[in-house]
Scaffold this motif. Structure first.
Motif, mmCIF file in Angstrom:
data_model
loop_
_atom_site.group_PDB
_atom_site.id
_atom_site.type_symbol
_atom_site.label_atom_id
_atom_site.label_comp_id
_atom_site.label_asym_id
_atom_site.label_seq_id
_atom_site.Cartn_x
_atom_site.Cartn_y
_atom_site.Cartn_z
ATOM 1 N N ARG A 294 -0.740 3.495 -5.431
ATOM 2 C CA ARG A 294 -1.438 2.431 -5.060
ATOM 3 C C ARG A 294 -1.197 2.105 -6.816
ATOM 4 O O ARG A 294 -1.378 0.854 -6.486
ATOM 5 C CB ARG A 294 -2.367 2.699 -4.051
ATOM 6 N N ALA A 295 -1.845 3.223 -7.415
ATOM 7 C CA ALA A 295 -2.796 2.109 -8.260
ATOM 8 C C ALA A 295 -1.471 1.804 -9.450
ATOM 9 O O ALA A 295 -1.661 0.834 -10.128
ATOM 10 C CB ALA A 295 -3.230 3.734 -9.466
ATOM 11 N N ARG A 296 0.365 2.336 -9.198
ATOM 12 C CA ARG A 296 0.901 1.864 -10.259
ATOM 13 C C ARG A 296 1.292 0.854 -9.356
ATOM 14 O O ARG A 296 1.728 0.019 -10.458
ATOM 15 C CB ARG A 296 1.928 3.240 -10.478
ATOM 16 N N ALA B 151 -6.895 3.848 -8.880
ATOM 17 C CA ALA B 151 -6.751 5.116 -10.240
ATOM 18 C C ALA B 151 -7.693 6.374 -9.944
ATOM 19 O O ALA B 151 -7.648 7.904 -9.980
ATOM 20 C CB ALA B 151 -6.258 4.320 -11.272
ATOM 21 N N ALA B 152 -9.292 5.365 -10.071
ATOM 22 C CA ALA B 152 -10.392 6.178 -9.436
ATOM 23 C C ALA B 152 -10.105 7.192 -8.157
ATOM 24 O O ALA B 152 -10.399 8.586 -8.345
ATOM 25 C CB ALA B 152 -11.867 5.383 -9.665
ATOM 26 N N GLU B 153 -10.257 6.684 -6.846
ATOM 27 C CA GLU B 153 -9.387 7.314 -5.693
ATOM 28 C C GLU B 153 -8.109 8.801 -6.083
ATOM 29 O O GLU B 153 -8.425 9.254 -5.312
ATOM 30 C CB GLU B 153 -9.036 6.620 -4.775
ATOM 31 N N ALA B 154 -7.525 8.239 -7.293
ATOM 32 C CA ALA B 154 -6.719 9.168 -7.189
ATOM 33 C C ALA B 154 -7.200 10.911 -7.762
ATOM 34 O O ALA B 154 -6.813 11.434 -7.708
ATOM 35 C CB ALA B 154 -5.517 8.634 -8.030
ATOM 36 N N ALA C 210 -6.311 -1.703 -9.911
ATOM 37 C CA ALA C 210 -5.779 -0.783 -10.008
ATOM 38 C C ALA C 210 -6.778 0.329 -10.374
ATOM 39 O O ALA C 210 -6.624 1.149 -10.303
ATOM 40 C CB ALA C 210 -4.363 -1.059 -10.907
ATOM 41 N N GLU C 211 -7.577 0.032 -11.248
ATOM 42 C CA GLU C 211 -8.564 0.725 -11.561
ATOM 43 C C GLU C 211 -9.270 1.431 -9.958
ATOM 44 O O GLU C 211 -9.549 2.943 -10.323
ATOM 45 C CB GLU C 211 -9.560 -0.250 -12.553
ATOM 46 N N ALA C 212 -10.046 0.849 -9.027
ATOM 47 C CA ALA C 212 -9.928 1.318 -8.067
ATOM 48 C C ALA C 212 -9.271 2.200 -7.363
ATOM 49 O O ALA C 212 -9.655 3.195 -7.002
ATOM 50 C CB ALA C 212 -10.322 0.578 -6.844
ATOM 51 N N ALA D 5 -0.013 -2.003 -8.517
ATOM 52 C CA ALA D 5 -0.757 -2.494 -8.550
ATOM 53 C C ALA D 5 -0.991 -3.443 -9.758
ATOM 54 O O ALA D 5 -0.751 -4.641 -10.481
ATOM 55 C CB ALA D 5 -2.892 -2.418 -7.922
ATOM 56 N N VAL D 6 -0.696 -2.099 -10.566
ATOM 57 C CA VAL D 6 -0.688 -2.585 -12.212
ATOM 58 C C VAL D 6 1.029 -3.776 -11.948
ATOM 59 O O VAL D 6 0.794 -4.454 -13.170
ATOM 60 C CB VAL D 6 -0.480 -1.113 -13.042
ATOM 61 N N ARG D 7 1.938 -3.114 -11.108
ATOM 62 C CA ARG D 7 3.368 -3.398 -11.636
ATOM 63 C C ARG D 7 2.878 -4.672 -10.827
ATOM 64 O O ARG D 7 3.755 -6.060 -11.600
ATOM 65 C CB ARG D 7 4.563 -2.551 -11.113
ATOM 66 N N ALA D 8 2.294 -5.648 -10.151
ATOM 67 C CA ALA D 8 2.326 -6.674 -9.880
ATOM 68 C C ALA D 8 1.193 -7.081 -9.922
ATOM 69 O O ALA D 8 1.126 -8.307 -10.293
ATOM 70 C CB ALA D 8 1.615 -6.507 -8.251
ATOM 71 N N GLY D 9 0.301 -7.378 -11.310
ATOM 72 C CA GLY D 9 -0.792 -7.851 -11.979
ATOM 73 C C GLY D 9 -2.203 -8.356 -10.714
ATOM 74 O O GLY D 9 -1.887 -8.739 -10.975
ATOM 75 N N ALA D 10 -1.845 -6.908 -10.030
ATOM 76 C CA ALA D 10 -3.260 -7.809 -8.772
ATOM 77 C C ALA D 10 -4.509 -7.518 -9.925
ATOM 78 O O ALA D 10 -4.392 -6.701 -10.670
ATOM 79 C CB ALA D 10 -3.735 -6.322 -7.977
ATOM 80 N N ARG D 11 -5.235 -8.621 -9.443
ATOM 81 C CA ARG D 11 -6.475 -8.782 -9.970
ATOM 82 C C ARG D 11 -7.122 -10.071 -9.287
ATOM 83 O O ARG D 11 -6.287 -11.178 -9.114
ATOM 84 C CB ARG D 11 -6.345 -9.367 -11.777
ATOM 85 N N GLN D 12 -8.232 -9.699 -8.121
ATOM 86 C CA GLN D 12 -8.265 -10.854 -7.434
ATOM 87 C C GLN D 12 -9.820 -11.032 -7.343
ATOM 88 O O GLN D 12 -10.732 -10.108 -6.887
ATOM 89 C CB GLN D 12 -8.880 -10.505 -5.627
ATOM 90 N N ALA D 13 -10.651 -12.194 -7.835
ATOM 91 C CA ALA D 13 -11.764 -12.620 -7.723
ATOM 92 C C ALA D 13 -12.680 -11.731 -9.146
ATOM 93 O O ALA D 13 -13.907 -11.492 -8.291
ATOM 94 C CB ALA D 13 -12.450 -12.629 -6.966
ATOM 95 N N GLY D 14 -11.803 -11.111 -10.039
ATOM 96 C CA GLY D 14 -13.026 -10.361 -10.949
ATOM 97 C C GLY D 14 -12.304 -8.646 -10.094
ATOM 98 O O GLY D 14 -12.944 -7.728 -10.871
ATOM 99 N N ARG D 15 -11.527 -8.404 -8.999
ATOM 100 C CA ARG D 15 -11.814 -7.232 -8.264
ATOM 101 C C ARG D 15 -10.675 -6.308 -9.295
ATOM 102 O O ARG D 15 -10.222 -7.142 -9.479
ATOM 103 C CB ARG D 15 -11.639 -6.550 -7.210
ATOM 104 N N ARG D 16 -10.475 -5.072 -9.358
ATOM 105 C CA ARG D 16 -9.535 -4.522 -9.892
ATOM 106 C C ARG D 16 -9.338 -3.586 -9.396
ATOM 107 O O ARG D 16 -9.661 -2.165 -9.762
ATOM 108 C CB ARG D 16 -10.224 -3.412 -11.249
#
Length: 172
Positions: A25-27, A46-49, A42-44, A29-40
């Motif tokens: 999921r993190a990968r 990655a933390a779960e991973a 991919a980082e979330a 999100a990184v590929r999609a360049g996901a960033r929604q209203a200050g939320r990250r």
């Protein structure tokens, strides 16, 4: 943990699978360049991973790392969850409790791992059981006319797997 080796290996496998799914999921999100209203996201993810892989290492019978290393890893994960939560990432309160509980389980209190007050273990068990039920309800099929989001469902399934593993670890 004080569980039979087969249970330890099963928990390690479930947690490693959850970690791998969160990493995917993190990968994504990184590929999609996901960033929604200050939320990250991919980082979330990655933390779960990292949480899933750290829980898998802890569950392996015989122990792979010294207890102090587990406490340090889960302490760092708790701080990471707190930081992400303050920056608006969803589900971080749960991960903060999860990481703190894992660190608590590894502290040599009294006669061994998790030898602290039974009330703490009971409160953690109640929290994780309630969270597991809530996670299961969230995975029920969506009503007609409201399509589900595949990524959101995978994320909830990962959280559910780790939460159920937490129930077993607190009991163990």
């Amino acid at each position: 943990m004080h569980v039979p080796a087969q249970v330890g290996w099963l928990l390690a496998g479930v947690c490693a699978l959850a970690g791998a799914l969160c990493l995917a999921r993190a990968r994504q999100a990184v590929r999609a360049g996901a960033r929604q209203a200050g939320r990250r996201p991919a980082e979330a993810a990655a933390a779960e991973a990292v949480m899933g892989f750290a829980m898998a290492l802890m569950a392996i019978p015989g122990g792979v790392l010294p207890d102090a290393a587990h406490v340090a890893v889960f302490g760092a994960l708790a701080l990471w969850a707190l930081t992400l939560g303050l920056r608006g990432a969803p589900h971080q309160f749960h991960h903060l409790i999860e990481a703190a509980a894992m660190a608590w389980l590894m502290l040599p209190l009294g006669s061994g791992h998790g030898g602290g007050p039974p009330a703490v273990a009971g409160a953690l068990l109640a929290y994780f059981c309630a969270r597991a039920v809530l996670g299961g309800v969230r995975l029920l099929p969506a009503p007609a006319g409201r399509p589900g989001s595949g990524t959101a469902e995978v994320a909830e399934a990962c959280r559910l797997m780790l939460t159920v593993a937490m129930c077993a670890m607190v009991l163990g």
